[in-house]
Design a protein around this motif. Structure first.
Motif, PDB file in Angstrom:
ATOM      1  N   ARG A  36      -2.994  -1.081  -5.443  1.00 43.24           N
ATOM      2  CA  ARG A  36      -2.519  -1.896  -4.340  1.00 43.24           C
ATOM      3  C   ARG A  36      -1.255  -1.301  -3.739  1.00 43.24           C
ATOM      4  O   ARG A  36      -0.644  -0.399  -4.323  1.00 43.24           O
ATOM      5  CB  ARG A  36      -2.266  -3.342  -4.815  1.00 43.24           C
ATOM      6  CG  ARG A  36      -1.176  -3.446  -5.854  1.00 43.24           C
ATOM      7  CD  ARG A  36      -1.195  -4.801  -6.549  1.00 43.24           C
ATOM      8  NE  ARG A  36      -2.319  -4.903  -7.475  1.00 43.24           N
ATOM      9  CZ  ARG A  36      -3.234  -5.858  -7.402  1.00 43.24           C
ATOM     10  NH1 ARG A  36      -3.166  -6.798  -6.468  1.00 43.24           N
ATOM     11  NH2 ARG A  36      -4.227  -5.888  -8.284  1.00 43.24           N
TER      12      ARG A  36
ATOM     13  N   GLY B 236       0.448  -6.339  -2.671  1.00 39.00           N
ATOM     14  CA  GLY B 236      -0.718  -6.646  -1.859  1.00 39.00           C
ATOM     15  C   GLY B 236      -1.963  -6.741  -2.711  1.00 39.00           C
ATOM     16  O   GLY B 236      -1.934  -6.546  -3.929  1.00 39.00           O
TER      17      GLY B 236
ATOM     18  N   GLY C   9      -3.402  -5.032   8.513  1.00 37.41           N
ATOM     19  CA  GLY C   9      -4.035  -5.063   7.196  1.00 37.41           C
ATOM     20  C   GLY C   9      -5.453  -4.550   7.169  1.00 37.41           C
ATOM     21  O   GLY C   9      -6.062  -4.487   6.101  1.00 37.41           O
TER      22      GLY C   9
ATOM     23  N   THR D 165       5.671  -5.018   6.940  1.00 35.93           N
ATOM     24  CA  THR D 165       4.775  -5.855   6.152  1.00 35.93           C
ATOM     25  C   THR D 165       3.672  -6.451   7.018  1.00 35.93           C
ATOM     26  O   THR D 165       3.949  -7.173   7.968  1.00 35.93           O
ATOM     27  CB  THR D 165       5.562  -7.000   5.484  1.00 35.93           C
ATOM     28  OG1 THR D 165       6.614  -6.439   4.687  1.00 35.93           O
ATOM     29  CG2 THR D 165       4.641  -7.823   4.600  1.00 35.93           C
TER      30      THR D 165
ATOM     31  N   LEU E 228      -2.220  -9.328   5.358  1.00 30.23           N
ATOM     32  CA  LEU E 228      -2.430  -9.150   3.924  1.00 30.23           C
ATOM     33  C   LEU E 228      -1.793 -10.318   3.174  1.00 30.23           C
ATOM     34  O   LEU E 228      -0.674 -10.722   3.481  1.00 30.23           O
ATOM     35  CB  LEU E 228      -1.795  -7.839   3.442  1.00 30.23           C
ATOM     36  CG  LEU E 228      -2.507  -6.553   3.808  1.00 30.23           C
ATOM     37  CD1 LEU E 228      -1.759  -5.365   3.210  1.00 30.23           C
ATOM     38  CD2 LEU E 228      -3.938  -6.553   3.305  1.00 30.23           C
TER      39      LEU E 228
ATOM     40  N   LEU F 202       0.175 -11.176   0.577  1.00 26.04           N
ATOM     41  CA  LEU F 202       1.075 -10.556  -0.386  1.00 26.04           C
ATOM     42  C   LEU F 202       1.522 -11.571  -1.410  1.00 26.04           C
ATOM     43  O   LEU F 202       1.857 -12.718  -1.084  1.00 26.04           O
ATOM     44  CB  LEU F 202       2.285  -9.974   0.336  1.00 26.04           C
ATOM     45  CG  LEU F 202       1.961  -8.809   1.287  1.00 26.04           C
ATOM     46  CD1 LEU F 202       3.189  -8.451   2.111  1.00 26.04           C
ATOM     47  CD2 LEU F 202       1.498  -7.595   0.520  1.00 26.04           C
TER      48      LEU F 202
END
Length: 306
Positions: free
Chosen positions: A87, A100, A141, A296, A300, A302
């Motif tokens: 990840r 992630g 993502g 970021t 995703l 997270l």
């Protein structure tokens, strides 16, 4: 004798660090903080250092990640993106590490070398049991598989205009090339750019003249390759397992080279006691400003990790 002995020497490297790494890799210039970053893959550490007198690198920070650390990239805001085993991890400006989702799902496979592309997507490859992948992770993502037939995905880099993309497949000793659309991330047909005959191609970077600089694992050198595929220079390093070069510093005129002790015998380590260190050298060439990661991805999920 090797196939590269004819190439002119491009400077004498100096030992830059006092510690020896098992598998130092992935050096990258952090223009946000003015620091050089690199990883020690199997120990899961990311290092941050600053240049000092005589080409030395003084370590400012050593950060432990939850598993392996195959590569590190810097976002436009200064966050870190780290390719872990399965990840991607992010480290925020406050130092908090988040994880992630699993992007690999295959036992024995881990992420290896990776870099942001010209539009801030993250492109990263894998190492494992075979049929390795090279994937592209978008700012939203989205994951796109670029290759799924590699032996060991390794170094990668884009030309100055972002329209030509080079990648290394280590165990096949091939450097691939393809067209690349820096806006959409779409790629053209993959072609063999160069087959390496001595040593194994590992990490790489590209200079401002669109020449490749490729570390040759097992040969203790970095070679400079012209856009037409000729080896036109080299830097010899007193450590056989050269793993990756990058141009760093405010003017991108210092070549930083990582090395490793992985796979070396006690006799080999005794013969090459500087193995595992970082080296710096002024070659008379400059690099390209590093691509920065988008930050970021909101798409995703997270999850915070200890």
């Amino acid at each position: 004798m090797t196939a590269y002995d004819h190439a002119p020497m491009l400077g004498l490297p100096r030992v830059a660090t006092g510690i020896s790494h098992f598998l130092a890799e992935g050096p990258t210039w952090d223009p946000i903080r003015g620091r050089i970053l690199w990883v020690d893959i199997m120990d899961g550490f990311v290092y941050s250092g600053r240049f000092a007198h005589g080409g030395a690198i003084v370590i400012d920070e050593k950060v432990q990640f939850p598993d392996t650390a195959g590569a590190v990239a810097v976002s436009q805001a200064g966050e870190w993106l780290v390719a872990g085993t399965e990840r991607l991890y992010t480290r925020g400006l406050d130092g908090e590490i988040t994880a992630g989702p699993d992007l690999i799902g295959v036992d024995g496979r881990r992420f290896n070398d990776g870099k942001p592309d010209p539009a801030s997507r993250f492109v990263v490859g894998t190492k494992g049991p075979g049929d390795e992948q090279l994937i592209q992770v978008g700012a939203d993502g989205t994951v796109t598989v670029l290759d799924d037939d590699l032996t060991l995905s390794n170094g990668l880099g884009w030309t100055k205009d972002g329209r030509t993309f080079y990648t290394v497949d280590t165990l096949s000793r091939r450097i691939h090339v393809r067209d690349y659309d820096p806006a959409t991330g779409e790629t053209g047909e993959r072609r063999v750019f160069l087959k390496i005959t001595d040593g194994y191609p590992d990490g790489m970077t590209i200079d401002s003249d669109d020449h490749l600089w490729v570390a040759l694992w097992g040969e203790g050198c970095v070679i400079r390759i012209s856009p037409d595929g000729n080896v036109v220079g080299r830097v010899d390093v007193p450590a056989p397992h050269t793993s990756c070069p990058v141009f760093a510093g405010p003017d991108l005129d210092t070549l930083v080279i990582t090395t490793a002790t992985e796979g070396m015998t006690p006799e080999g380590l005794a013969a090459h006691p500087l193995s595992g260190r970082l080296f710096t050298v002024r070659t008379g060439h400059r690099g390209i400003h590093p691509n920065l990661w988008a930050g970021t991805p909101t798409a995703l999920s997270l999850e915070e990790t200890a």
